[in-house]
Design a protein around this motif. Structure first.
Motif, PDB file in Angstrom:
ATOM      1  N   ALA A 151      21.993  43.884 -88.805  1.00  0.00           N
ATOM      2  CA  ALA A 151      23.479  43.438 -89.700  1.00  0.00           C
ATOM      3  C   ALA A 151      24.528  43.159 -88.425  1.00  0.00           C
ATOM      4  O   ALA A 151      25.052  42.385 -87.924  1.00  0.00           O
ATOM      5  N   ARG A 152      24.199  44.574 -87.886  1.00  0.00           N
ATOM      6  CA  ARG A 152      25.799  45.194 -86.518  1.00  0.00           C
ATOM      7  C   ARG A 152      25.063  44.509 -84.919  1.00  0.00           C
ATOM      8  O   ARG A 152      25.236  43.534 -84.987  1.00  0.00           O
ATOM      9  N   THR A 153      23.905  44.065 -84.952  1.00  0.00           N
ATOM     10  CA  THR A 153      23.335  43.206 -83.778  1.00  0.00           C
ATOM     11  C   THR A 153      23.183  41.461 -84.533  1.00  0.00           C
ATOM     12  O   THR A 153      23.446  41.087 -82.845  1.00  0.00           O
ATOM     13  N   GLU A 154      23.130  41.411 -85.530  1.00  0.00           N
ATOM     14  CA  GLU A 154      23.342  40.417 -85.828  1.00  0.00           C
ATOM     15  C   GLU A 154      24.492  39.735 -85.122  1.00  0.00           C
ATOM     16  O   GLU A 154      25.129  38.423 -85.159  1.00  0.00           O
ATOM     17  N   ARG A 155      25.875  40.248 -85.637  1.00  0.00           N
ATOM     18  CA  ARG A 155      27.259  40.089 -85.203  1.00  0.00           C
ATOM     19  C   ARG A 155      27.663  39.879 -84.166  1.00  0.00           C
ATOM     20  O   ARG A 155      28.270  38.810 -83.284  1.00  0.00           O
TER      21      ARG A 155
END
Length: 300
Positions: A151-155
């Motif tokens: 999730a963090r790296t998608e942002r």
């Protein structure tokens, strides 16, 4: 006593928040006084230059025990930091003494803020930092609400795509970093609770243990993601070295072997995180930092 935030914090908030953190900064002095009075603390001084995400006060508790009072804005996710520190229980990380995470207030054991692992010779610093990091990699608590690496790296990936569109010069590195991320997430190994923003300056000397980690932005995912930020520590020295590229590749190999991680997965996450940081630095006008990070990424 006035609680004047260090300029390093003010600049960082200006880069990260639409209003430059003005609303939180306006409330900061009152919030600090409230936290101090409620806990009957005596303030020694504001820690400067301090961090880029919080105000840090060196204090003493009512019984004279030294401690640190940390005040963080909501964007720094103080609830998540509090939950991670509580789960670690002082093993490898600073001990949480008291907290009101809804207000961004954390009372922590006092370490030695003037003495980080970064003060050691490079080889020794990497060894001690890696050893500290290993202790933090534990099973996350059941039913946790920590953000995941995916999730963090998608942002971050979305912001990188926008950066590549407006700055074609970085597009090839962004493309390579995004491909690396997709491949890494396709076959993730076991998940652990990670520090999230680990580097040498986040490891301070302590009394009960030689070195303890501070300032996590915790995330749950594979260990190589956490180690990747450590690979580029002292990046300015790497760039200045005639054999910086080969030193970097050796560092990836050595760190991966020391913590029993897959070297290619570490290389991939190091690439992604360096490009993400470089694009972000470029976006906020820190051109020198961006140049160093993107050159470093090109070696991977």
């Amino acid at each position: 006593m006035a609680f004047e935030p260090p300029q390093r914090l003010v600049r960082a908030l200006g880069e990260a928040m639409p209003d430059g953190g003005a609303e939180w900064l306006d409330k900061l002095s009152g919030l600090a006084r409230q936290a101090v009075d409620l806990r009957e603390l005596t303030v020694e001084r504001v820690q400067a230059p301090g961090g880029r995400s919080s105000l840090v006060l060196l204090v003493r508790q009512a019984d004279g025990t030294p401690a640190v009072l940390k005040l963080a804005p909501p964007r720094a996710r103080p609830e998540s930091e509090c939950a991670a520190l509580a789960h670690w229980g002082g093993l490898g990380a600073v001990r949480l003494l008291d907290a009101d995470p809804a207000l961004g207030v954390l009372l922590l054991e006092r370490l030695h803020p003037e003495m980080s692992v970064r003060s050691l010779p490079e080889a020794k610093a990497l060894l001690e930092a890696a050893g500290t990091l290993r202790r933090l990699w534990v099973e996350p608590p059941a039913g946790h609400s920590f953000e995941t690496v995916a999730a963090r790296t998608e942002r971050q990936a979305e912001a990188m795509r926008v950066g590549a569109e407006t700055d074609p010069e970085v597009a090839p590195l962004v493309d390579a970093a995004l491909v690396a991320r997709e491949n890494l997430l396709a076959t993730p190994p076991g998940e652990r609770l990670l520090h999230g923003t680990f580097r040498q300056s986040k490891v301070l000397a302590g009394e009960r243990m030689p070195w303890l980690a501070v300032g996590p932005d915790p995330v749950v995912g594979e260990c190589a993601f956490d180690l990747a930020r450590l690979v580029r520590d002292r990046v300015e020295d790497l760039i200045a070295a005639p054999s910086g590229a080969s030193i970097t590749r050796r560092r990836v190999k050595r760190l991966a072997e020391s913590l029993d991680l897959d070297q290619e997965r570490l290389r991939g996450w190091t690439l992604f995180r360096a490009v993400e940081s470089g694009v972000r630095a470029r976006r906020v006008g820190r051109d020198q930092d961006a140049e160093l990070l993107l050159e470093f990424a090109s070696w991977l």
